[in-house]
Design a protein around this motif. Structure first.
Motif, PDB file in Angstrom:
ATOM      1  N   UNK B  53       0.786  -1.119   0.094  1.00 29.91           N
ATOM      2  CA  UNK B  53       0.178   0.086   0.054  1.00 29.91           C
ATOM      3  C   UNK B  53       0.571   1.332  -0.003  1.00 29.91           C
ATOM      4  N   UNK B  54       1.874   1.281   0.954  1.00 30.67           N
ATOM      5  CA  UNK B  54       2.777   2.570   0.894  1.00 30.67           C
ATOM      6  C   UNK B  54       3.502   2.565  -0.533  1.00 30.67           C
ATOM      7  N   UNK B  55       3.763   1.449  -1.205  1.00 30.89           N
ATOM      8  CA  UNK B  55       4.272   1.838  -2.448  1.00 30.89           C
ATOM      9  C   UNK B  55       3.284   2.417  -3.432  1.00 30.89           C
ATOM     10  N   UNK B  56       2.185   1.623  -3.377  1.00 30.05           N
ATOM     11  CA  UNK B  56       0.934   2.059  -4.183  1.00 30.05           C
ATOM     12  C   UNK B  56       0.669   3.562  -4.178  1.00 30.05           C
ATOM     13  N   UNK B  57       0.530   3.920  -2.931  1.00 29.06           N
ATOM     14  CA  UNK B  57       0.319   5.497  -2.176  1.00 29.06           C
ATOM     15  C   UNK B  57       1.531   6.389  -2.717  1.00 29.06           C
ATOM     16  N   UNK B  58       2.556   5.729  -3.079  1.00 24.47           N
ATOM     17  CA  UNK B  58       3.881   6.718  -3.179  1.00 24.47           C
ATOM     18  C   UNK B  58       4.569   7.294  -2.232  1.00 24.47           C
ATOM     19  N   UNK B  59       4.375   6.506  -1.308  1.00 25.73           N
ATOM     20  CA  UNK B  59       4.917   6.979   0.240  1.00 25.73           C
ATOM     21  C   UNK B  59       6.232   6.475   0.244  1.00 25.73           C
ATOM     22  N   UNK B  60       6.733   5.328  -0.436  1.00 22.70           N
ATOM     23  CA  UNK B  60       7.674   4.624  -0.410  1.00 22.70           C
ATOM     24  C   UNK B  60       8.037   4.169  -2.075  1.00 22.70           C
ATOM     25  N   UNK B  61       9.205   3.850  -2.128  1.00 18.66           N
ATOM     26  CA  UNK B  61       9.518   3.314  -3.509  1.00 18.66           C
ATOM     27  C   UNK B  61       9.958   1.775  -3.442  1.00 18.66           C
TER      28      UNK B  61
END
Ligand SMILES: Nc1ncnc2c1ncn2[C@@H]1O[C@H](COP(=O)(O)OP(=O)(O)O)[C@@H](O)[C@H]1O
Ligand SMILES: [Mg+2]
Lengths: 409, 249
Positions: B53-61
């Motif tokens: 989710x964090x990657x989908x949310x562009x909070x993480x790479x």
């Protein structure tokens, strides 16, 4: 994001913790106020000194003996500065409105049953009232004839006359000064104590009387007609330089010295003011540094609290980042907070500094002059301090990782 | 019926840590989510759901692999570009709401618009849009309340309004009902269902079957990899109840 919004967000951030914001500003407030008050005090002192020197009269030139050419053990050759030198100046130099010499003595003054100790007896010449801008309230000052004849006459300062005679007339009364009886011929008008000396309690007599009767001190006797200082009032300001040169030529000839080995110095009021200013400037610089250091401490206080704030608000930073705040948005927010803290603190500091300077001036017998430049410098240093010390915490906030920040409790 | 893809991930891998203590939170995950889909992501704790989710949310790479969001490759973007994507394209709903404390519901909802780049929305319009979003989640009466004066369910509704306000292409919700009681959970799910019906693309993490049953498609994770990816056979209880009501009337 426009700057109005940045300021609003920063302002809201500070408002949420008013007490802490106020405490953070305290360092800056004190720093700015200190700069303004300290500069005001030293400027006030300078102004007072300048006024005192101006208060001596206008276009004055001071001639003093100088001992600089003497080596230890060597006795002063020649006669030094004498009463006769003053006469010579008055007779030979054009464009002079008055020459005054002074010689002090301290004596007990008696009249009727009263006795006042340690009254300053000031022996002068006839130009004294004019050169010193003093006026006669009653009676008259002594004349050249009285001066030449060493007449036992006295002019009293306003306060002294009041103390001795109350509402009765002083003119014509005989007072005992030391062991000498002097006839009162005039009373001076009251004069504010400019020059740091209160002339209102003095007895003024011809200088010849002081030489003849009051200098019982053996050293003073040996010195004969030597005087400490000759005051010369020059008619036109433009002629001062020229007059000084002529005085130097005249006295060099009389003292049998050359212009390179003068045994006296001639200074103007401006010279004295300048000397005074250079001393007070050193003092002012010191105060400025002290105040500057307190401003620096204030800045470190801002940095400290901003760092705490960034740590405490890590989650808020994470939230803002998660909805799209860029690193520069976050940096700007915290930098603006720091700047607002220092500007508001600076403003409060300016107000309390001006108020403090006024209160100091009113309560103490210190005089204070608030200078606009000190206000501007203090305020803009506060702003600079805010930006400088706010940058590091703001940058720290901007560099936070969104996920780490969101996980922070 | 060919909907355009919103999420396209290929061989996505996320590795935490370095050297011997490396953790592979995601390993070679490939999946596509199309516009209008409502996807539930399930799986045991630690299976990599939040990481995804964090990657989908562009909070993480991601450590490796490609991620295209609405056709745009975001896996190589820098911090600033990602912030802009988060602001413009994504509405993220967290388990713990993540509202700004001591800030009214209205101001919380306005916040994403404050960070709009380039197109400054006038204050008035921001307010109107935020009010409308709060109305959509049934909080028109509570706009001036601060989070600490609201219940958990109400806070989560404020968070949904905030996620909607910038009209994102993708709504992500990581255990949105994880902190809520059943009644509030049903309220939240009915709001998400309504958004789905309006055509929004939603990806939601949950470990409750009841909550997952609201979705159309359920992806199960195990050890950082997709275990199963199936259409949802069940109808959500809320909708079933509606149909019962309908039949009864
Ligand atoms: N920041 C991190 N550093 C190291 N390991 C992490 C980090 N975040 C998550 N992990 C690990 O990655 C794995 C997946 O975690 P997560 O995505 O949170 O799982 P889930 O949300 O499915 O419970 C777990 O083993 C977790 O311990
Ligand atoms: Mg999780």
């Amino acid at each position: 994001m426009n700057s109005r919004k940045v300021i609003r967000i920063a302002w809201e951030g500070l408002n949420r913790n008013k007490l802490r914001s106020l405490l953070t500003m305290l360092g800056v407030i004190i720093g700015v106020a200190a700069v303004i008050i300290m500069v005001a005090v030293s400027a006030g002192t300078e102004a007072t000194i300048a006024e005192q020197i101006q208060g001596l009269g206008t276009n004055l030139v001071f001639i003093q003996e100088s001992f600089t050419r003497m080596t230890p053990g060597q006795r002063q050759t020649g006669n030094g500065l004498t009463f006769e030198d003053a006469d010579a100046i008055k007779e030979n130099i054009p464009g002079i409105s008055g020459v005054v010499v002074e010689q002090n003595a301290s004596e007990t003054v008696k009249y009727g049953g009263q006795s006042i100790d340690d009254v300053s007896v000031l022996g002068t010449t006839i130009d004294f009232p004019e050169v010193r801008d003093m006026t006669i309230a009653e009676g008259r000052y002594f004349t050249q004839t009285e001066l030449d004849r060493k007449s036992k006459v006295a002019v009293l300062g306003a306060t002294l006359a009041e103390e001795l005679f109350g509402s009765n007339t002083a003119i014509g009364q005989v007072i005992t000064v030391g062991s000498v009886k002097l006839t009162v011929i005039g009373v001076m008008e009251e004069k504010g104590s400019t020059g740091g000396v209160d002339y209102n309690s003095n007895v003024f007599t011809p200088i010849t009387v002081v030489f003849a009767k009051f200098n019982r001190d053996p050293f003073a006797r040996m010195m004969g007609n030597r005087v400490r200082m000759i005051y010369v009032a020059v008619e036109n300001e433009e002629d001062i330089e020229d007059t000084i040169y002529q005085i130097e030529l005249l006295l060099a000839k009389r003292h049998e010295v050359t212009l390179d080995t003068l045994d006296f110095t001639v200074t103007t009021q401006d010279d004295i003011i300048e000397t005074q200013e250079s001393t007070t400037a050193a003092f002012r610089n010191l105060l400025g540094w002290v105040a500057g250091v307190s401003l620096l401490v204030g800045g470190i206080g801002i940095m400290n609290i901003m760092l705490v704030s960034v740590t405490e608000r890590t989650r808020e930073i994470g939230i803002r980042q998660s909805i799209g705040a860029t690193p520069s948005d976050i940096r700007r927010q915290f930098l603006t907070e720091a700047l607002l803290l220092s500007l508001v603190g600076g403003l409060i500091g300016v107000i309390s500094g001006i108020a403090g300077a006024k209160i100091f001036g009113a309560v103490g017998d210190m005089r204070t002059v608030v200078s606009i430049s000190s206000v501007i410098i203090a305020f803009s240093s506060a702003a600079a301090v805010g930006i400088f010390f706010g940058y590091f915490p703001a940058n720290k906030a901007a560099q936070l990782d969104p996920i780490e920040a969101l996980r922070h409790e | 019926m060919t909907q355009k893809p919103i999420i396209q991930i290929e061989n996505l891998t996320k590795i935490y840590g370095v050297g011997d203590i490396q953790v592979k939170a995601l390993e070679n995950v490939t999946m596509t989510v199309h516009e209008g889909e409502f996807v539930a992501i399930m799986g045991p704790s630690g299976s990599g759901k939040s990481t995804l989710m964090n990657i989908l949310g562009c909070l993480d790479r991601p450590s490796e692999g490609k991620y295209r969001l609405a056709g745009e490759d975001v896996s190589e973007m820098d911090k600033i570009q990602l912030a802009i994507i988060r602001n413009q394209k994504i509405g993220f709903i967290f388990q713990s709401y993540n509202l700004l404390p001591r800030t009214t519901a209205l101001e919380n909802v306005m916040l994403p618009m404050v960070y709009n780049r380039g197109n400054d929305i006038p204050d008035d319009e921001q307010r109107q849009r935020a009010l409308k979003a709060l109305e959509q989640v049934g909080l028109a009466e509570r706009v001036n309340h601060q989070p600490q004066e609201l219940s958990g369910g109400q806070c989560q509704r404020v968070a949904i309004a905030r996620a909607l306000v910038n009209k994102p292409v993708l709504i992500l919700a990581d255990e949105p009902t994880g902190n809520l009681d059943t009644k509030s959970s049903v309220e939240i799910m009915s709001i998400l269902t309504k958004l789905h019906e309006e055509g929004k693309t939603i990806v939601m993490v949950t470990h409750e079957n009841d909550i997952a049953s609201y979705s159309q498609r359920i992806i199960r994770f195990r050890d950082g990899q997709i275990d199963t990816d199936k259409p949802n056979g069940h109808k959500p209880m809320l909708q079933m109840k509606k149909e019962v009501d309908h039949e009864l009337s």
